[in-house]
Scaffold this motif. Structure first.
Motif, PDB file in Angstrom:
ATOM      1  N   LEU A   1       0.930  -1.161  -0.053  1.00 58.98           N
ATOM      2  CA  LEU A   1      -0.021   0.088   0.022  1.00 58.98           C
ATOM      3  C   LEU A   1       0.863   1.191  -0.218  1.00 58.98           C
ATOM      4  CD1 LEU A   1      -2.797   1.289   0.215  1.00 58.98           C
ATOM      5  CD2 LEU A   1      -2.512   1.377   2.636  1.00 58.98           C
ATOM      6  N   PRO A   2       1.193   1.863  -1.122  1.00 54.98           N
ATOM      7  CA  PRO A   2       1.800   2.951  -1.420  1.00 54.98           C
ATOM      8  C   PRO A   2       1.221   4.171  -0.635  1.00 54.98           C
ATOM      9  CG  PRO A   2       1.583   2.246  -3.384  1.00 54.98           C
ATOM     10  CD  PRO A   2       0.685   1.371  -2.459  1.00 54.98           C
ATOM     11  N   ILE A   3       1.970   4.999   0.353  1.00 56.67           N
ATOM     12  CA  ILE A   3       1.419   5.945   1.150  1.00 56.67           C
ATOM     13  C   ILE A   3       2.234   7.188   0.886  1.00 56.67           C
ATOM     14  CG2 ILE A   3       1.065   6.868   3.390  1.00 56.67           C
ATOM     15  CD1 ILE A   3       0.941   4.012   4.480  1.00 56.67           C
ATOM     16  N   ARG A   4       1.549   8.423   0.619  1.00 58.77           N
ATOM     17  CA  ARG A   4       2.269   9.600   0.134  1.00 58.77           C
ATOM     18  C   ARG A   4       1.468  10.633   1.378  1.00 58.77           C
ATOM     19  NH1 ARG A   4       4.781   6.442  -2.156  1.00 58.77           N
ATOM     20  NH2 ARG A   4       4.957   6.290  -4.484  1.00 58.77           N
ATOM     21  N   ALA A   5       2.455  11.383   2.003  1.00 63.36           N
ATOM     22  CA  ALA A   5       2.106  12.395   3.121  1.00 63.36           C
ATOM     23  C   ALA A   5       2.746  13.841   2.561  1.00 63.36           C
ATOM     24  CB  ALA A   5       2.647  11.864   4.243  1.00 63.36           C
ATOM     25  N   ALA A   6       2.134  14.791   2.969  1.00 66.19           N
ATOM     26  CA  ALA A   6       2.698  15.893   2.821  1.00 66.19           C
ATOM     27  C   ALA A   6       3.782  16.317   3.736  1.00 66.19           C
ATOM     28  CB  ALA A   6       1.443  17.186   3.017  1.00 66.19           C
ATOM     29  N   GLY A   7       3.875  15.587   4.796  1.00 65.92           N
ATOM     30  CA  GLY A   7       5.016  15.930   5.550  1.00 65.92           C
ATOM     31  C   GLY A   7       5.014  15.108   7.010  1.00 65.92           C
ATOM     32  N   ALA A   8       6.205  15.121   7.532  1.00 66.39           N
ATOM     33  CA  ALA A   8       5.965  14.178   8.843  1.00 66.39           C
ATOM     34  C   ALA A   8       5.264  14.757   9.821  1.00 66.39           C
ATOM     35  CB  ALA A   8       7.520  14.035   9.549  1.00 66.39           C
ATOM     36  N   HIS A   9       4.540  13.690  10.882  1.00 72.30           N
ATOM     37  CA  HIS A   9       3.727  14.601  12.121  1.00 72.30           C
ATOM     38  C   HIS A   9       4.718  14.867  12.912  1.00 72.30           C
ATOM     39  CE1 HIS A   9       0.304  13.336  14.853  1.00 72.30           C
ATOM     40  NE2 HIS A   9      -0.010  14.220  14.126  1.00 72.30           N
ATOM     41  N   ALA A  10       4.891  16.086  12.679  1.00 71.31           N
ATOM     42  CA  ALA A  10       5.843  16.930  13.713  1.00 71.31           C
ATOM     43  C   ALA A  10       5.646  18.472  13.513  1.00 71.31           C
ATOM     44  CB  ALA A  10       7.337  16.481  13.569  1.00 71.31           C
ATOM     45  N   GLY A  11       6.053  19.256  14.455  1.00 69.83           N
ATOM     46  CA  GLY A  11       6.141  20.627  14.031  1.00 69.83           C
ATOM     47  C   GLY A  11       4.825  21.395  13.726  1.00 69.83           C
ATOM     48  N   PRO A  12       4.791  22.308  12.747  1.00 68.63           N
ATOM     49  CA  PRO A  12       3.499  22.925  12.515  1.00 68.63           C
ATOM     50  C   PRO A  12       2.537  22.118  11.825  1.00 68.63           C
ATOM     51  CG  PRO A  12       5.553  24.076  11.788  1.00 68.63           C
ATOM     52  CD  PRO A  12       6.025  22.826  12.201  1.00 68.63           C
ATOM     53  N   LEU A  13       3.209  21.132  11.066  1.00 69.56           N
ATOM     54  CA  LEU A  13       1.924  20.086  10.568  1.00 69.56           C
ATOM     55  C   LEU A  13       1.254  19.302  11.663  1.00 69.56           C
ATOM     56  CD1 LEU A  13       1.062  19.498   7.724  1.00 69.56           C
ATOM     57  CD2 LEU A  13       2.507  17.936   7.528  1.00 69.56           C
ATOM     58  N   ARG A  14       2.017  18.919  12.680  1.00 66.03           N
ATOM     59  CA  ARG A  14       1.251  18.147  13.717  1.00 66.03           C
ATOM     60  C   ARG A  14       0.245  19.294  14.447  1.00 66.03           C
ATOM     61  NH1 ARG A  14       3.396  13.911  16.831  1.00 66.03           N
ATOM     62  NH2 ARG A  14       2.146  13.667  18.931  1.00 66.03           N
ATOM     63  N   ALA A  15       0.733  20.406  14.756  1.00 67.89           N
ATOM     64  CA  ALA A  15      -0.351  21.387  15.368  1.00 67.89           C
ATOM     65  C   ALA A  15      -1.443  21.561  14.473  1.00 67.89           C
ATOM     66  CB  ALA A  15       0.498  22.623  15.723  1.00 67.89           C
ATOM     67  N   ALA A  16      -1.360  21.617  13.195  1.00 69.66           N
ATOM     68  CA  ALA A  16      -2.554  21.782  12.230  1.00 69.66           C
ATOM     69  C   ALA A  16      -3.371  20.649  12.385  1.00 69.66           C
ATOM     70  CB  ALA A  16      -1.929  22.074  10.805  1.00 69.66           C
ATOM     71  N   VAL A  17      -2.888  19.445  12.330  1.00 69.67           N
ATOM     72  CA  VAL A  17      -3.696  18.080  12.206  1.00 69.67           C
ATOM     73  C   VAL A  17      -4.411  18.109  13.829  1.00 69.67           C
ATOM     74  CG1 VAL A  17      -3.600  15.675  12.375  1.00 69.67           C
ATOM     75  CG2 VAL A  17      -2.233  16.891  10.602  1.00 69.67           C
ATOM     76  N   ARG A  18      -3.631  18.425  14.671  1.00 70.20           N
ATOM     77  CA  ARG A  18      -4.336  18.287  15.963  1.00 70.20           C
ATOM     78  C   ARG A  18      -5.596  19.290  15.837  1.00 70.20           C
ATOM     79  NH1 ARG A  18      -3.746  16.011  20.651  1.00 70.20           N
ATOM     80  NH2 ARG A  18      -4.596  16.904  22.687  1.00 70.20           N
ATOM     81  N   ARG A  19      -5.417  20.749  15.479  1.00 66.31           N
ATOM     82  CA  ARG A  19      -6.451  21.501  15.450  1.00 66.31           C
ATOM     83  C   ARG A  19      -7.673  21.074  14.585  1.00 66.31           C
ATOM     84  NH1 ARG A  19      -4.063  27.528  15.720  1.00 66.31           N
ATOM     85  NH2 ARG A  19      -6.226  27.994  14.504  1.00 66.31           N
ATOM     86  N   LEU A  20      -7.288  20.530  13.438  1.00 63.82           N
ATOM     87  CA  LEU A  20      -8.334  20.003  12.488  1.00 63.82           C
ATOM     88  C   LEU A  20      -9.150  18.859  13.144  1.00 63.82           C
ATOM     89  CD1 LEU A  20      -9.674  19.894   9.504  1.00 63.82           C
ATOM     90  CD2 LEU A  20      -8.004  18.223   9.019  1.00 63.82           C
ATOM     91  N   LYS A  21      -8.383  18.026  13.946  1.00 64.41           N
ATOM     92  CA  LYS A  21      -9.080  16.986  14.568  1.00 64.41           C
ATOM     93  C   LYS A  21      -9.850  17.203  15.916  1.00 64.41           C
ATOM     94  CE  LYS A  21      -7.321  12.713  14.437  1.00 64.41           C
ATOM     95  NZ  LYS A  21      -6.260  11.512  14.399  1.00 64.41           N
ATOM     96  N   TYR A  22      -9.241  18.080  16.598  1.00 68.65           N
ATOM     97  CA  TYR A  22     -10.091  18.204  17.811  1.00 68.65           C
ATOM     98  C   TYR A  22     -10.157  19.723  18.208  1.00 68.65           C
ATOM     99  CZ  TYR A  22      -7.439  13.695  18.297  1.00 68.65           C
ATOM    100  OH  TYR A  22      -7.063  12.509  18.215  1.00 68.65           O
ATOM    101  N   GLY A  23      -9.758  20.623  17.374  1.00 69.63           N
ATOM    102  CA  GLY A  23     -10.025  22.054  17.957  1.00 69.63           C
ATOM    103  C   GLY A  23     -11.116  22.748  17.236  1.00 69.63           C
ATOM    104  N   GLY A  24     -12.115  21.913  16.542  1.00 65.17           N
ATOM    105  CA  GLY A  24     -13.391  22.318  15.853  1.00 65.17           C
ATOM    106  C   GLY A  24     -13.178  23.470  14.829  1.00 65.17           C
TER     107      GLY A  24
END
Length: 206
Positions: A43-66
């Motif tokens: 299963l090839p997986i492509r990501a915009a980046g590693a789950h760290a730094g600003p990207l991690r913060a953005a994902v967290r706000r998308l999922k849990y920050g409403g």
């Protein structure tokens, strides 16, 4: 609920989820810090980046920050990775979100993977096919170790027989950690007739 979030997003000026600067949900400076990640295999997986730094913060706000408005900007990053594969000659027929269970959607007010997939489909001009359904909720994957995550998600997805027959699909989700969720979703897509499956996410745990 989605309408209420939409009205709020229009009335309130967005601030970058990565650095807090006003003007966008995820600013150009934070985008520039994202280095795409590619994992090849069954299963090839492509990501915009590693789950760290600003990207991690953005994902967290998308999922849990409403803040569903973030899905547009983060979806554009995912779409860029899909567009790169298309430019290399990869064929994709449809974009398929990896859905939340309905109980999680009810408590959160929206399905972030569905919103991301909608943005990806619009940006790449590919059809959106919400063919998968999550039939088991289970505990949030973030609470579990690697072995428990695979067990927790196994058999969680189904799709109508033949709903993806002959299609080469791009699964879209927010984060790949162990990959267990994507693997199970891919199995359901293949059972529904998909001839090839790839996965595209905002971030991947490394």
């Amino acid at each position: 609920m989605e309408l209420a979030f939409g009205v709020r997003d229009v009335l309130l000026a967005p601030r970058c989820a990565g650095c807090g600067e006003p003007g966008s949900w995820f600013c150009v400076s934070c985008r520039d810090q994202c280095d795409p990640v590619a994992h090849d295999g069954r299963l090839p997986i492509r990501a915009a980046g590693a789950h760290a730094g600003p990207l991690r913060a953005a994902v967290r706000r998308l999922k849990y920050g409403g803040e569903p408005g973030l899905a547009h900007d983060l979806g554009e990053l995912v779409a860029l990775e899909l567009a790169r594969d298309l430019a290399r000659g990869t064929t994709v027929d449809a974009v398929v979100p990896v859905p939340l269970h309905r109980s999680r959607v009810a408590s959160r007010g929206y399905d972030q993977a569905a919103l991301l997939a909608r943005a990806v489909a619009a940006r790449t001009c590919l059809p959106l096919r919400p063919a998968l359904h999550r039939i088991r909720g289970g505990r949030p994957q973030v609470e579990l170790d690697r072995a428990a995550r695979a067990k927790n998600i196994r058999g969680a997805f189904v799709a109508e027989s033949g709903s993806l027959r002959g299609l080469r699909v791009a699964l879209v989700d927010d984060v790949a950690t162990t990959g267990a969720t994507l693997v199970d979703a891919a199995a359901a897509a293949r059972a529904a007739g998909a001839r090839a499956v790839r996965a595209y996410v905002v971030a991947v745990e490394e």
